[in-house]
Design a protein around this motif. Structure first.
Motif, PDB file in Angstrom:
ATOM      1  N   GLU A 188       0.813  -1.213   0.000  1.00 52.84           N
ATOM      2  CA  GLU A 188       0.000   0.000   0.000  1.00 52.84           C
ATOM      3  C   GLU A 188       0.848   1.266   0.000  1.00 52.84           C
ATOM      4  N   ASP A 189       2.140   1.137   0.226  1.00 52.18           N
ATOM      5  CA  ASP A 189       3.029   2.297   0.269  1.00 52.18           C
ATOM      6  C   ASP A 189       4.225   2.023  -0.639  1.00 52.18           C
ATOM      7  N   THR A 196      12.527  -0.355   1.491  1.00 51.59           N
ATOM      8  CA  THR A 196      12.735  -1.587   2.255  1.00 51.59           C
ATOM      9  C   THR A 196      13.453  -2.641   1.426  1.00 51.59           C
ATOM     10  N   VAL A 197      13.041  -2.811   0.173  1.00 44.54           N
ATOM     11  CA  VAL A 197      13.695  -3.799  -0.695  1.00 44.54           C
ATOM     12  C   VAL A 197      15.158  -3.428  -0.916  1.00 44.54           C
ATOM     13  N   ALA A 257      12.069  10.602   3.846  1.00 42.43           N
ATOM     14  CA  ALA A 257      11.227   9.428   3.595  1.00 42.43           C
ATOM     15  C   ALA A 257      11.842   8.169   4.206  1.00 42.43           C
ATOM     16  N   TYR A 258      13.167   8.065   4.150  1.00 39.99           N
ATOM     17  CA  TYR A 258      13.821   6.880   4.710  1.00 39.99           C
ATOM     18  C   TYR A 258      13.688   6.850   6.232  1.00 39.99           C
ATOM     19  N   ARG A 264       8.198   3.913  11.038  1.00 41.56           N
ATOM     20  CA  ARG A 264       7.002   3.081  10.867  1.00 41.56           C
ATOM     21  C   ARG A 264       7.332   1.597  11.025  1.00 41.56           C
ATOM     22  N   ALA A 265       8.480   1.171  10.496  1.00 36.32           N
ATOM     23  CA  ALA A 265       8.874  -0.238  10.631  1.00 36.32           C
ATOM     24  C   ALA A 265       9.113  -0.589  12.098  1.00 36.32           C
TER      25      ALA A 265
END
Length: 387
Positions: A188-189, A196-197, A257-258, A264-265
């Motif tokens: 969704e994001d 993340t990848v 953003a990072y 969030r993680a």
């Protein structure tokens, strides 16, 4: 191999880990005051190399003593030489007792076997068995998680999997295939998914999965050693710093953003029970064990990311630092070895010990004779003086 040789190799490994941890803490303190302190990738490579060196130290020492030099200098002989030169203010008998503490311990554990020695060996065996069982359960849990995940994409030898159960992304590998497991919520994001990848693929470039496997394999042997947990924490923290720094070096990198992705993680990882969700060997975007101890680890990562990187340190400088660190570890490993045979210095120390004992007996003999003439002997069993 004889039981005493195995026990001595086990003691050497644990003592070397203590020495290696101390050397690393000193090196890290010195590096933090220079341009090398903010370059985390070379630090991680150095720490991974020393980790492998520590694990292979018994075999390396055996090869060196068999092929290069049969009788390397050791700490015990160096201390004896210092004593004979008058640099140690201690009686020879007391000094010899201190030097023989390890030999006496090994002899007690392997031969005499008093009750406390049996309890110690039993505790080590139970602890090692428990850690091995815990590792086996973690591997089975990881295997089950991979089977329950859904195949999404494939990038070379890396397979991207989607999981409804995983709260935070993690990477792992089998013998030939590498896996990146992503929570389905990341779809969704797209921005968090891309970051993340990229982060997990960087772990493969740094060989972090292999190092994590090595640390897990060493845990049954070193579970009681506090230096092991200090070393493992340093490795895990540096690997994340190095990964974050590699992400920052990418063109058009969005720092804000990072950082928001990491926050969030971390929030999602804190919802996953640590004690019942352990999968190993795996490296996650955010370590759940660190989230259980508060926000200190995440705070350090964010500070390292936002602080940026100072002037690039020269590769030659890192080569010199790495060479010194490796040489210090191997020198320590050789110094911890037992003396091979009786040297001239040891014979002299033994002679001094015998002379001290003879002098002590000669000093007590006149007192005993005088006591006998004056009738002050105490009769055993009665506790009274006989006239």
């Amino acid at each position: 191999m004889q039981p005493d040789a195995l026990l001595n190799a086990y003691l050497d490994l644990n003592l070397l880990l203590f020495a290696g941890a101390a050397l690393w803490l000193v090196a890290r303190k010195l590096l933090s005051r220079s341009a090398f302190g903010s370059t985390y990738r070379p630090q991680l490579q150095l720490l991974n190399t020393v980790t492998l060196l520590l694990a292979l130290s018994p075999l390396l020492v055996l090869a060196l003593t068999s092929l290069v030099f049969a009788h390397p200098p050791n700490l015990s002989d160096l201390l004896v030489a210092q004593y004979l030169q008058g640099h140690v203010g201690m009686s020879a008998t007391r000094f010899e007792d201190l030097l023989g503490l390890r030999e006496n311990l090994v002899r007690t554990l392997t031969s005499d076997r008093p009750l406390w020695a049996q309890a110690t060996l039993a505790a080590l065996a139970v602890g090692a068995a428990f850690c091995t069982a815990q590792l086996a359960v973690s591997v089975l849990r990881l295997r089950s998680s991979l089977r329950q995940a859904f195949a999404w994409k494939r990038i070379g030898s890396v397979r991207l999997l989607l999981s409804d159960q995983a709260r935070v992304a993690y990477s792992t590998r089998s013998l030939f295939t590498r896996y990146v497991v992503l929570p389905t919520a990341l779809l969704e994001d797209p921005q968090d998914l891309r970051l993340t990848v990229a982060h997990e693929l960087q772990h493969f470039r740094q060989r972090d999965i292999e190092c994590e496997f090595l640390l897990d394999a060493l845990r049954p042997l070193l579970f009681w050693n506090p230096a092991f947990y200090l070393w493992r924490r340093e490795v895990r923290l540096l690997r994340e710093f190095a990964c974050d720094q590699a992400m920052m070096a990418r063109p058009h990198f969005d720092l804000r953003a990072y950082c928001e992705c990491l926050i969030r993680a971390c929030a999602h990882a804190a919802k996953d029970p640590v004690l019942f969700a352990r999968r190993s060997p795996a490296v996650a975007l955010v370590d759940r064990r660190e989230t259980a101890r508060g926000a200190s680890a995440l705070e350090r990562r964010l500070l390292a990311v936002t602080a940026g990187q100072s002037a690039k340190a020269s590769p030659l400088g890192w080569a010199v630092i790495s060479g010194l660190m490796v040489a210090a570890v191997m020198t320590t490993a050789l110094l911890l070895q037992r003396p091979a045979d009786w040297s001239h210095d040891r014979i002299m120390l033994s002679t001094i010990v015998n002379l001290e004992r003879m002098a002590s007996r000669a000093a007590t003999t006149p007192q005993t004779a005088s006591a006998a003439l004056t009738g002050s002997f105490t009769t055993a069993g009665f506790g009274t003086d006989r006239p």
